[in-house]
Motif scaffolding. Structure first.
Motif, PDB file in Angstrom:
ATOM      1  N   TYR A   1      -3.095   5.415   0.741  1.00  7.23           N
ATOM      2  CA  TYR A   1      -1.657   5.096   0.667  1.00  7.23           C
ATOM      3  C   TYR A   1      -0.696   5.798   1.711  1.00  7.23           C
ATOM      4  CZ  TYR A   1       3.141   4.691  -0.838  1.00  7.23           C
ATOM      5  OH  TYR A   1       4.572   4.432  -0.921  1.00  7.23           O
TER       6      TYR A   1
ATOM      7  N   ARG B   1       3.054  -0.653  -0.542  1.00  9.14           N
ATOM      8  CA  ARG B   1       3.448  -0.249  -1.870  1.00  9.14           C
ATOM      9  C   ARG B   1       2.759  -1.142  -3.021  1.00  9.14           C
ATOM     10  NH1 ARG B   1       8.373   1.100   0.602  1.00  9.14           N
ATOM     11  NH2 ARG B   1       9.326  -0.831   0.051  1.00  9.14           N
TER      12      ARG B   1
ATOM     13  N   LEU C   1      -7.082  -0.668   0.711  1.00 12.31           N
ATOM     14  CA  LEU C   1      -5.903  -0.891  -0.192  1.00 12.31           C
ATOM     15  C   LEU C   1      -6.348  -2.556  -0.053  1.00 12.31           C
ATOM     16  CD1 LEU C   1      -3.202   1.079   1.187  1.00 12.31           C
ATOM     17  CD2 LEU C   1      -4.295   1.297  -1.104  1.00 12.31           C
TER      18      LEU C   1
ATOM     19  N   TYR D   1      -0.902  -0.888  -3.476  1.00 11.62           N
ATOM     20  CA  TYR D   1      -1.158   0.649  -4.212  1.00 11.62           C
ATOM     21  C   TYR D   1      -0.957   0.388  -5.633  1.00 11.62           C
ATOM     22  CZ  TYR D   1      -0.603   5.432  -5.418  1.00 11.62           C
ATOM     23  OH  TYR D   1      -0.685   6.741  -6.024  1.00 11.62           O
TER      24      TYR D   1
END
Length: 207
Positions: A187, A159, A147, A162
């Motif tokens: 995630y 978040r 990520l 992602y």
């Protein structure tokens, strides 16, 4: 024979109707595009995907404490998310199932979707080992790396990362399904790690 009068609408009314239809189409398109760019994996409202994510977190936790478990177990006709056969403990997300199981000899544990998985140990009827944050866990480190984050990233940062990543790898945007799956798994792992860390930080001190 007299013909019926022709109904003539004012030009401004016709324009207004057309503009309204155009706005409706644009709004619908925005919702469709948004649902594809940000799929239901982001849901935290207790729906199916939230349950799936919480199941992944609990699976990691039970493995971390070395506890045997069976998933989607049929307990006397009552399905439960996790069953610990050595302990005769049933873990469920369903309040109705919890009360039914509680009336039997099996120990029932109800888990809310917002509860950090590391707190599950407090509800189990046996002693569980203390777990530290999983910053040095290879799987966790790899998830954050995928990520593009450090392992101390916040849930909000996770978040956001992602969402940015999924814009590029979602199959609906021409991405590779396998890469998309790995991003979703990353995630889930990163989110569980951050939730556990936050839970440890806010947990009351014990004497």
């Amino acid at each position: 024979m007299q013909s019926d009068p022709v109904l003539v609408l004012p030009w401004w009314l016709v324009v207004g109707v057309l503009v309204g239809l155009a706005i409706g189409v644009v709004i619908a398109a925005v919702f469709v595009i948004g649902s594809r760019l940000f799929p239901d994996d982001e849901r935290t409202d207790g729906g199916v995907n939230a349950t799936s994510r919480k199941g992944t977190e609990i699976r990691h936790y039970l493995r971390a404490i070395g506890e045997e478990f069976v998933e989607d177990y049929d307990l006397n006709g009552q399905p439960v998310a996790f069953y610990l056969p050595r302990r005769d403990v049933a873990i469920t997300f369903d309040a109705r199932a919890y009360f039914r199981i509680e009336a039997s000899d099996t120990y029932a544990v109800l888990v809310e979707h917002e509860m950090p998985s590391i707190h599950l140990g407090r509800r189990l009827p046996f002693e569980t080992p203390e777990l530290t944050t999983r910053a040095d866990d290879g799987e966790t480190t790899a998830a954050f790396a995928l990520l593009g984050l450090e392992t101390d990233a916040t849930e909000s940062e996770i978040r956001s990362a992602y969402r940015q990543k999924v814009k590029r790898v979602h199959p609906d945007q021409g991405g590779d399904p396998e890469t998309f799956r790995r991003v979703r798994d990353a995630y889930t792992t990163a989110h569980a790690h951050a939730a556990d860390r936050e839970g440890e930080a806010t947990a009351p001190a014990t004497s």
